[in-house]
Design a protein around this motif. Structure first.
Motif, PDB file in Angstrom:
ATOM      1  N   UNK A  24       0.870  -1.171   0.000  1.00 59.20           N
ATOM      2  CA  UNK A  24       0.000   0.000   0.000  1.00 59.20           C
ATOM      3  C   UNK A  24       0.907   1.221   0.000  1.00 59.20           C
ATOM      4  N   UNK A  25       0.638   2.170  -0.902  1.00 56.01           N
ATOM      5  CA  UNK A  25       1.525   3.341  -1.012  1.00 56.01           C
ATOM      6  C   UNK A  25       0.713   4.578  -1.334  1.00 56.01           C
ATOM      7  N   UNK A  26       1.244   5.723  -0.921  1.00 53.64           N
ATOM      8  CA  UNK A  26       0.589   7.004  -1.183  1.00 53.64           C
ATOM      9  C   UNK A  26       1.642   8.094  -1.288  1.00 53.64           C
ATOM     10  N   UNK A  27       1.277   9.167  -1.971  1.00 57.67           N
ATOM     11  CA  UNK A  27       2.141  10.342  -2.104  1.00 57.67           C
ATOM     12  C   UNK A  27       1.570  11.457  -1.248  1.00 57.67           C
ATOM     13  N   UNK A  28       2.408  12.036  -0.410  1.00 61.06           N
ATOM     14  CA  UNK A  28       2.048  13.225   0.359  1.00 61.06           C
ATOM     15  C   UNK A  28       2.794  14.393  -0.278  1.00 61.06           C
ATOM     16  N   UNK A  29       2.040  15.339  -0.823  1.00 64.60           N
ATOM     17  CA  UNK A  29       2.655  16.389  -1.630  1.00 64.60           C
ATOM     18  C   UNK A  29       2.222  17.759  -1.150  1.00 64.60           C
ATOM     19  N   UNK A  30       3.187  18.669  -1.133  1.00 61.83           N
ATOM     20  CA  UNK A  30       2.906  20.080  -0.857  1.00 61.83           C
ATOM     21  C   UNK A  30       3.627  20.909  -1.910  1.00 61.83           C
ATOM     22  N   UNK A  31       3.573  22.228  -1.775  1.00 64.04           N
ATOM     23  CA  UNK A  31       4.257  23.081  -2.738  1.00 64.04           C
ATOM     24  C   UNK A  31       5.765  22.900  -2.671  1.00 64.04           C
ATOM     25  N   UNK A 156      10.262  26.121  -2.748  1.00 57.96           N
ATOM     26  CA  UNK A 156      10.550  26.072  -4.168  1.00 57.96           C
ATOM     27  C   UNK A 156      10.264  27.431  -4.810  1.00 57.96           C
ATOM     28  N   UNK A 157      10.914  27.682  -5.942  1.00 53.73           N
ATOM     29  CA  UNK A 157      10.698  28.902  -6.689  1.00 53.73           C
ATOM     30  C   UNK A 157       9.702  28.620  -7.808  1.00 53.73           C
ATOM     31  N   UNK A 158       8.874  29.610  -8.121  1.00 52.70           N
ATOM     32  CA  UNK A 158       7.839  29.437  -9.124  1.00 52.70           C
ATOM     33  C   UNK A 158       7.893  30.574 -10.133  1.00 52.70           C
ATOM     34  N   UNK A 160       5.579  32.147 -13.812  1.00 53.46           N
ATOM     35  CA  UNK A 160       4.370  32.071 -14.616  1.00 53.46           C
ATOM     36  C   UNK A 160       4.761  31.896 -16.083  1.00 53.46           C
ATOM     37  N   UNK A 161       4.072  30.989 -16.778  1.00 51.70           N
ATOM     38  CA  UNK A 161       4.324  30.772 -18.197  1.00 51.70           C
ATOM     39  C   UNK A 161       3.008  30.867 -18.961  1.00 51.70           C
ATOM     40  N   UNK A 162       3.125  31.193 -20.255  1.00 53.52           N
ATOM     41  CA  UNK A 162       1.965  31.223 -21.138  1.00 53.52           C
ATOM     42  C   UNK A 162       2.048  30.052 -22.117  1.00 53.52           C
ATOM     43  N   UNK A 163       0.908  29.471 -22.435  1.00 57.92           N
ATOM     44  CA  UNK A 163       0.875  28.330 -23.339  1.00 57.92           C
ATOM     45  C   UNK A 163      -0.492  28.248 -24.022  1.00 57.92           C
ATOM     46  N   UNK A 164      -0.516  27.515 -25.125  1.00 56.03           N
ATOM     47  CA  UNK A 164      -1.787  27.234 -25.814  1.00 56.03           C
ATOM     48  C   UNK A 164      -2.125  25.760 -25.648  1.00 56.03           C
ATOM     49  N   UNK A 215      -2.361  31.027 -18.811  1.00 53.58           N
ATOM     50  CA  UNK A 215      -1.228  31.279 -17.915  1.00 53.58           C
ATOM     51  C   UNK A 215      -1.293  30.332 -16.729  1.00 53.58           C
ATOM     52  N   UNK A 216      -0.154  29.776 -16.380  1.00 50.92           N
ATOM     53  CA  UNK A 216      -0.109  28.919 -15.205  1.00 50.92           C
ATOM     54  C   UNK A 216       1.231  29.096 -14.498  1.00 50.92           C
ATOM     55  N   UNK A 217       1.234  28.725 -13.248  1.00 49.63           N
ATOM     56  CA  UNK A 217       2.443  28.825 -12.433  1.00 49.63           C
ATOM     57  C   UNK A 217       3.095  27.452 -12.325  1.00 49.63           C
ATOM     58  N   UNK A 218       4.363  27.381 -12.638  1.00 45.70           N
ATOM     59  CA  UNK A 218       5.099  26.121 -12.564  1.00 45.70           C
ATOM     60  C   UNK A 218       6.301  26.303 -11.656  1.00 45.70           C
ATOM     61  N   UNK A 219       6.725  25.215 -11.045  1.00 45.84           N
ATOM     62  CA  UNK A 219       7.906  25.277 -10.189  1.00 45.84           C
ATOM     63  C   UNK A 219       9.157  25.260 -11.048  1.00 45.84           C
ATOM     64  N   UNK A 220      10.147  26.015 -10.625  1.00 44.61           N
ATOM     65  CA  UNK A 220      11.422  26.078 -11.337  1.00 44.61           C
ATOM     66  C   UNK A 220      12.342  25.019 -10.760  1.00 44.61           C
ATOM     67  N   UNK A 221      12.736  24.088 -11.593  1.00 43.29           N
ATOM     68  CA  UNK A 221      13.606  23.008 -11.141  1.00 43.29           C
ATOM     69  C   UNK A 221      15.037  23.505 -11.124  1.00 43.29           C
ATOM     70  N   UNK A 222      15.707  23.295 -10.017  1.00 47.24           N
ATOM     71  CA  UNK A 222      17.100  23.710  -9.924  1.00 47.24           C
ATOM     72  C   UNK A 222      17.935  23.007 -10.981  1.00 47.24           C
ATOM     73  N   UNK A 223      18.970  23.701 -11.446  1.00 45.93           N
ATOM     74  CA  UNK A 223      19.788  23.161 -12.520  1.00 45.93           C
ATOM     75  C   UNK A 223      20.624  21.975 -12.058  1.00 45.93           C
TER      76      UNK A 223
END
Length: 505
Positions: A24-31, A156-158, A160-164, A215-223
Motif C-alpha cells: 500500500x503506497x501514497x504520495x504526500x505532496x505540498x508546494x 521552491x521557486x515558481x 508564470x508561463x503562457x501556453x496554448x 497562464x499557469x504557475x510552474x515550479x522552477x527546477x534547480x539546474x
C-alpha cells in the motif's frame, strides 16, 4: 486543518503486480516537498523472486520523490544477514538505492528484526530516529515500532508561463477556418510583406479563438541537485554586485566594484565545486558498490544528457533576455565600428551567357521535396506552432509556394527575418555567467527557411551549369566539407613526399 490545507494525499496505483508481497503506497505532496509512504507485508519463505520484485519497486519509487518512508512486517531476520545469502541480498538491495535501515533491535517476541523501517532522502536532509517498545505489545506477538522524522524542507521557486492548449483544438473546425484563410490568401494581390503579414495575422486570430493563451504557475527546477539555499543566496549577492558595477559611473568606484565582483565570482565557483563534490561523495557512499547506481552517477558527472546552460536563474526572466539582447547588439556595433573601410575588390566579370538576372519560380513538387528532405522546424514567430504545421502541411503547401515565388520575383524577404535568438554556451568548460561566453543562434521562421533552400538550389544549379564553382572552395559546398579538405592536403603531402619534394605546411 493546517495539514489538510498544505498537504495533499494521493494513493499510488502500481502498473506492476507483485507476487511475493502486499503493498500500500501514497504520495504526500505540498508546494515544497513530495513524500512517498509505503507499507509492505511479506509472508512465506524468502526467495530470489522477492529480491527481483523489490528491485523493480525501488527503481520505480526512488526517482519520483524527495523523501521515501518504507515500513512494514517484512518477516526478514536482517540481524542474520551475515549468515544468510538471501537476507544479505535483500538488505543490499535496499541500501543500493540509498535507503537507510532504522530498526536494529528485536520487534518480535521470538526475536529478530522482522518489522523494519527504511528511509530515503534525495539530498540527505532527513534526520530520523526510532524506538521499539517490547512492553507495549497490546496482545500482539509483534512490538510497536515508533519513528520520528525531521525533514529539512526548502521553499521552491515558481514562475508564470503562457501556453496554448493545442490538444483541445477542434480539428475539423480549425481546418475549416484555415482553409478559408488560405483560399483568401491565394487570390490576394499585394507585395510579399503584405501577403505574409495578412496571413500571419489571420492565423493568429484563429489560434486566439480555438486555443487562446493561458497562464499557469510552474515550479522552477534547480539546474543541479547540489544547488541548495546557501549557494542560491551566494549567487544573489554576486548578481547584486554585478548590477552595482554596471550602473556605477565613477571610474575609480567602478574599479573597486569590479574587484569585489571578481572575488564573489571566484568564491561562487569554489562553493559550487565544493557542493558538487559533497553531493557525489554522498551518492557514491550510498550506492554501496551497486553497478546500476554508479553508472547513473557516471552519466551525471559526464553530463551525457546535455542540457542547455544559461546564467543563474533570476525571477525576472525578461531582464535576463534583455541583457542578452543588449550584449549581442553592442557586440555587433563594436565589431562594425572597429572594422577598417577598404576599397571595393576588383572582380572579374563573367561572360554574358553566365549572367543570372532572375530566379526560376518554384514548383509544388520542389516545395514538397524540400520539406520531406529537411523536415518542419518552426520558431515562435511562425504562422502556426510546429504541431499544427505538421498536421496541416498539405493545406499549407500551395500558399507556401505562392509566398516563395513572390519572394523570388521581388527579391523581398521582409516579414520572415524576425528570428528567435537562442544563446548557446561556446564551450561547456566556460563560465555560464559571463555573457561573452555565449554565441547567438537564430531560429528563423519556416517559410524563410524554405525560401533559403530554393535560392540555394538555384545558385548551385547556375554555378554547376556554367562551371563557376571554385575548385579550391571547401565547406558550404556539397561533397566538399572541411574533412574533404584535410584528405586532399594529406594526399598532396604524401605525393610530394614520394617525389622527394620540399614540404612546407
Amino acid at each position: 486543518s493546517y495539514t489538510k490545507n498544505c498537504y495533499v494525499l494521493t494513493p499510488i496505483n502500481f502498473q506492476l503486480s507483485f507476487k511475493t508481497f502486499e503493498i500500500t503506497a501514497a504520495v504526500v505532496k505540498s508546494e515544497a516537498v513530495k513524500i512517498i509512504l509505503v507499507v509492505l507485508y511479506r509472508t512465506g519463505p524468502l526467495s530470489s523472486l522477492f529480491i527481483q520484485e523489490l528491485d523493480l519497486l525501488l527503481a520505480d519509487l526512488v526517482g519520483r520523490c524527495d523523501y521515501l518512508l518504507l515500513s512494514g512486517d517484512l518477516n526478514i531476520h536482517f540481524n542474520r544477514s551475515h549468515s544468510n545469502n538471501l537476507v544479505n541480498q535483500s538488505l543490499e538491495t535496499f541500501l543500493s538505492y540509498g535507503l537507510k535501515k532504522l530498526v536494529n533491535s528485536p520487534t518480535h517476541i521470538g526475536g529478530g528484526e522482522l518489522d523494519q523501517i527504511f528511509v530515503y532522502s534525495q539530498m540527505n536532509q532527513l534526520d530520523s530516529s526510532d524506538h521499539v517498545e517490547p512492553d507495549s505489545s497490546m496482545g500482539s506477538d509483534h512490538f510497536p515500532v515508533f519513528c520520528d522524522l525531521q525533514m529539512n524542507i526548502t521553499s521552491k521557486y515558481y514562475k508564470k508561463i503562457q501556453y496554448r492548449n493545442l490538444k483541445g483544438i477542434n480539428t475539423h473546425e480549425f481546418e475549416s477556418q484555415l482553409t478559408n484563410i488560405i483560399s483568401n490568401c491565394l487570390v490576394r494581390n499585394g507585395t510579399f510583406k503584405e501577403v505574409i503579414t495578412e496571413l500571419t495575422n489571420s492565423t493568429n486570430n484563429v489560434l486566439d479563438k480555438v486555443a487562446p493563451f493561458k497562464e499557469k504557475t510552474v515550479s522552477v527546477v534547480d539546474t543541479a541537485p547540489w544547488f541548495d539555499r546557501e549557494y542560491r543566496e551566494h549567487r544573489k549577492k554576486r548578481r547584486r554586485a554585478e548590477k552595482s558595477w554596471r550602473k556605477e559611473k565613477n571610474p575609480e568606484k567602478k574599479l573597486e566594484l569590479k574587484a569585489i565582483l571578481k572575488d564573489l565570482c571566484e568564491a561562487s565557483t569554489e562553493l559550487a565545486n565544493q557542493k558538487k563534490q559533497q553531493y557525489f561523495s554522498r551518492a557514491i557512499e550510498n550506492a554501496n558498490g551497486n553497478p546500476r547506481t554508479l553508472y547513473t552517477l557516471v552519466n551525471k558527472v559526464l553530463d551525457r544528457k546535455q542540457t542547455k546552460k544559461l546564467p543563474d536563474f533570476t525571477e525576472k526572466i525578461p531582464e535576463l533576455a534583455t541583457s542578452f539582447n543588449e550584449f549581442f547588439v553592442d557586440k555587433i556595433s563594436k565589431i562594425r565600428k572597429n572594422m577598417q573601410l577598404c576599397s571595393s575588390p576588383t572582380l572579374q566579370s563573367a561572360p554574358d551567357h553566365c549572367n543570372m538576372s532572375e530566379f526560376e519560380p518554384a514548383t509544388l513538387e520542389e516545395i514538397e521535396d524540400i520539406i520531406k528532405e529537411d523536415g518542419i522546424k518552426c520558431s515562435p514567430t511562425d504562422l502556426l506552432p510546429q504541431q499544427l504545421y505538421k498536421t496541416n502541411i498539405d493545406l499549407l503547401i500551395p500558399v507556401i509556394l505562392k509566398l516563395v515565388n513572390l519572394s523570388l520575383s521581388s527579391g523581398n524577404v521582409d516579414g520572415v527575418k524576425l528570428a528567435d535568438i537562442v544563446p548557446l554556451l561556446k564551450d561547456d568548460k566556460l563560465n555560464p555567467n559571463e555573457l561573452k561566453n555565449y554565441r547567438p543562434v537564430s531560429n528563423l521562421c519556416f517559410i524563410g527557411k524554405i525560401i533559403e533552400r530554393v535560392v540555394l538550389r538555384r545558385l548551385n544549379e547556375h554555378l554547376t551549369k556554367n562551371n563557376l564553382h571554385s575548385p579550391e572552395q571547401f565547406a558550404y559546398k556539397k561533397n566538399h566539407s572541411t574533412e574533404t579538405l584535410l584528405i586532399k592536403i594529406t594526399n598532396d603531402l604524401l605525393i610530394a613526399a614520394d617525389e622527394k619534394l620540399l614540404l612546407l605546411l
